[in-house]
Scaffold this motif. Structure first.
Motif, PDB file in Angstrom:
ATOM      1  N   ALA A 191       0.831  -1.207   0.000  1.00 33.26           N
ATOM      2  CA  ALA A 191       0.000   0.000   0.000  1.00 33.26           C
ATOM      3  C   ALA A 191       0.861   1.250   0.000  1.00 33.26           C
ATOM      4  CB  ALA A 191      -0.928  -0.007   1.218  1.00 33.26           C
ATOM      5  N   LEU A 192       1.965   1.232   0.737  1.00 38.65           N
ATOM      6  CA  LEU A 192       2.873   2.375   0.756  1.00 38.65           C
ATOM      7  C   LEU A 192       3.452   2.630  -0.628  1.00 38.65           C
ATOM      8  CD1 LEU A 192       4.409   4.512   2.452  1.00 38.65           C
ATOM      9  CD2 LEU A 192       6.197   2.785   2.787  1.00 38.65           C
ATOM     10  N   GLN A 193       3.856   1.580  -1.302  1.00 42.25           N
ATOM     11  CA  GLN A 193       4.402   1.742  -2.653  1.00 42.25           C
ATOM     12  C   GLN A 193       3.368   2.331  -3.603  1.00 42.25           C
ATOM     13  OE1 GLN A 193       5.877  -2.353  -3.266  1.00 42.25           O
ATOM     14  NE2 GLN A 193       7.928  -1.496  -3.388  1.00 42.25           N
ATOM     15  N   ARG A 194       2.134   1.884  -3.486  1.00 47.05           N
ATOM     16  CA  ARG A 194       1.082   2.401  -4.373  1.00 47.05           C
ATOM     17  C   ARG A 194       0.811   3.881  -4.137  1.00 47.05           C
ATOM     18  NH1 ARG A 194      -1.387  -2.583  -2.959  1.00 47.05           N
ATOM     19  NH2 ARG A 194      -2.740  -1.515  -1.463  1.00 47.05           N
ATOM     20  N   ALA A 219       3.071   6.193  -3.031  1.00 44.77           N
ATOM     21  CA  ALA A 219       4.295   7.005  -2.991  1.00 44.77           C
ATOM     22  C   ALA A 219       4.111   8.329  -3.724  1.00 44.77           C
ATOM     23  CB  ALA A 219       5.468   6.222  -3.582  1.00 44.77           C
ATOM     24  N   ASP A 220       3.441   8.312  -4.857  1.00 48.47           N
ATOM     25  CA  ASP A 220       3.238   9.555  -5.606  1.00 48.47           C
ATOM     26  C   ASP A 220       2.345  10.526  -4.839  1.00 48.47           C
ATOM     27  OD1 ASP A 220       4.809   8.652  -7.677  1.00 48.47           O
ATOM     28  OD2 ASP A 220       3.135   8.038  -8.948  1.00 48.47           O
ATOM     29  N   ARG A 221       1.352   9.997  -4.135  1.00 56.11           N
ATOM     30  CA  ARG A 221       0.491  10.863  -3.334  1.00 56.11           C
ATOM     31  C   ARG A 221       1.298  11.543  -2.225  1.00 56.11           C
ATOM     32  NH1 ARG A 221      -3.497   7.860  -2.706  1.00 56.11           N
ATOM     33  NH2 ARG A 221      -5.116   9.065  -3.770  1.00 56.11           N
ATOM     34  N   LEU A 222       2.141  10.782  -1.548  1.00 55.13           N
ATOM     35  CA  LEU A 222       2.954  11.355  -0.484  1.00 55.13           C
ATOM     36  C   LEU A 222       3.955  12.365  -1.030  1.00 55.13           C
ATOM     37  CD1 LEU A 222       3.406   8.093   1.572  1.00 55.13           C
ATOM     38  CD2 LEU A 222       2.379  10.219   2.441  1.00 55.13           C
ATOM     39  N   ASP A 223       4.495  12.108  -2.221  1.00 52.68           N
ATOM     40  CA  ASP A 223       5.383  13.084  -2.849  1.00 52.68           C
ATOM     41  C   ASP A 223       4.627  14.380  -3.137  1.00 52.68           C
ATOM     42  OD1 ASP A 223       8.065  13.606  -4.256  1.00 52.68           O
ATOM     43  OD2 ASP A 223       6.602  14.070  -5.811  1.00 52.68           O
ATOM     44  N   ARG A 224       3.393  14.256  -3.613  1.00 51.10           N
ATOM     45  CA  ARG A 224       2.585  15.449  -3.881  1.00 51.10           C
ATOM     46  C   ARG A 224       2.261  16.182  -2.582  1.00 51.10           C
ATOM     47  NH1 ARG A 224      -2.701  15.462  -3.764  1.00 51.10           N
ATOM     48  NH2 ARG A 224      -2.900  13.253  -4.313  1.00 51.10           N
ATOM     49  N   TRP A 225       1.978  15.458  -1.517  1.00 48.16           N
ATOM     50  CA  TRP A 225       1.740  16.096  -0.229  1.00 48.16           C
ATOM     51  C   TRP A 225       2.965  16.900   0.202  1.00 48.16           C
ATOM     52  CZ3 TRP A 225      -1.104  12.620   3.901  1.00 48.16           C
ATOM     53  CH2 TRP A 225      -2.391  12.332   3.445  1.00 48.16           C
ATOM     54  N   GLY A 226       4.152  16.323   0.004  1.00 49.02           N
ATOM     55  CA  GLY A 226       5.367  17.042   0.385  1.00 49.02           C
ATOM     56  C   GLY A 226       5.505  18.341  -0.387  1.00 49.02           C
ATOM     57  N   ARG A 227       5.262  18.280  -1.702  1.00 49.42           N
ATOM     58  CA  ARG A 227       5.348  19.491  -2.520  1.00 49.42           C
ATOM     59  C   ARG A 227       4.308  20.529  -2.097  1.00 49.42           C
ATOM     60  NH1 ARG A 227       3.904  17.428  -6.941  1.00 49.42           N
ATOM     61  NH2 ARG A 227       1.838  18.346  -7.070  1.00 49.42           N
ATOM     62  N   GLU A 228       3.082  20.085  -1.860  1.00 49.83           N
ATOM     63  CA  GLU A 228       2.020  21.011  -1.479  1.00 49.83           C
ATOM     64  C   GLU A 228       2.265  21.593  -0.094  1.00 49.83           C
ATOM     65  OE1 GLU A 228      -1.676  18.961  -1.943  1.00 49.83           O
ATOM     66  OE2 GLU A 228      -1.480  18.802  -4.134  1.00 49.83           O
ATOM     67  N   ASP A 230      -8.006  14.482   0.971  1.00 45.78           N
ATOM     68  CA  ASP A 230      -7.133  13.453   0.427  1.00 45.78           C
ATOM     69  C   ASP A 230      -6.715  12.546   1.578  1.00 45.78           C
ATOM     70  OD1 ASP A 230      -5.792  12.069  -1.504  1.00 45.78           O
ATOM     71  OD2 ASP A 230      -4.245  13.580  -1.860  1.00 45.78           O
ATOM     72  N   ALA A 231      -6.401  11.285   1.263  1.00 46.48           N
ATOM     73  CA  ALA A 231      -6.076  10.336   2.326  1.00 46.48           C
ATOM     74  C   ALA A 231      -5.049   9.325   1.873  1.00 46.48           C
ATOM     75  CB  ALA A 231      -7.338   9.610   2.797  1.00 46.48           C
ATOM     76  N   VAL A 232      -4.149   8.973   2.789  1.00 43.64           N
ATOM     77  CA  VAL A 232      -3.256   7.831   2.651  1.00 43.64           C
ATOM     78  C   VAL A 232      -3.851   6.725   3.504  1.00 43.64           C
ATOM     79  CG1 VAL A 232      -0.988   6.920   3.263  1.00 43.64           C
ATOM     80  CG2 VAL A 232      -1.177   9.148   2.147  1.00 43.64           C
TER      81      VAL A 232
END
Length: 210
Positions: free
Chosen positions: A20-23, A25-34, A157-159
């Motif tokens: 689930a974390l791998q799936r 990863a792009d969402r978390l990267d976007r959260w970091g940028r935002e 949004d949710a992880v």
């Protein structure tokens, strides 16, 4: 259940969490940028959770105000549950369901981010905080379970992490917290017009000096 049987079962649960974390990863990267954009614009991150999730939330704010892998400026991040006098005063005067919502109303400003961590997605005080945040113009993020729950419905949004155990969900959240910290540090220098941080090189230097 014996210790060895528990370990075998839990390792199986964590395989699902890692996938689930791998799936996501792009969402978390976007959260970091935002999040970098929010803080660079004068905003802040508010974080809350209950029990073990409170510990994970406070872990995140410690890394953001301090540092994770490399040197950088501190980010504005506040753990609402860590304000013990405030939490107990609000609980006494307004009830436990208001302990985070009232702080969101006091600290939050339009454009800020509220991140709520919950292994169940059903904690009444977190749901109330999400509702109040939306009323006040904050963006709401959640780290929770993949099972249908009201927190996901309230969040922008949710992880999400699969169970079935609370501990597996919370351990997934810790990995997501660390991933979010990496994403922040990867995007923060670029947002300030400097060379992006080579996180692999930073990690190598730290390991060599250990």
């Amino acid at each position: 259940m014996g210790t060895r049987a528990y370990v075998r079962e839990h390792v199986g649960e964590l395989r699902g969490v890692l996938a689930a974390l791998q799936r996501q990863a792009d969402r978390l990267d976007r959260w970091g940028r935002e999040l970098v954009e929010v803080v660079d614009g004068g905003g802040r991150l508010l974080v809350a959770g209950n029990g073990g999730s409170a510990a994970e939330a406070q872990h995140l704010t410690a890394e953001l105000v301090g540092r994770f892998l490399g040197e950088r400026r501190p980010l504005s991040a506040i753990s609402l549950h860590a304000e013990t006098s405030t939490v107990t005063a609000i609980a006494n005067d307004y009830g436990v369901e208001e302990v985070f919502a009232r702080q969101v109303e006091g600290h939050g400003r339009p454009g800020d981010v509220l991140l709520l961590l919950s292994a169940s997605g059903r904690s009444a005080n977190l749901l109330r905080a999400a509702e109040r945040a939306r009323e006040c113009g904050l963006r709401v993020w959640a780290m929770t379970t993949s099972a249908p729950n009201p927190l996901v419905d309230l969040a922008d949004d949710a992880v999400v992490m699969p169970g079935p155990s609370t501990s597996a969900v919370q351990e997934g959240h810790l990995m997501a917290v660390h991933t979010l910290c990496v994403a922040v540090e990867a995007h923060l220098p670029a947002a300030r017009g400097t060379r992006a941080m080579d996180l692999t090189a930073v990690r190598s230097r730290r390991e060599a000096s250990a």
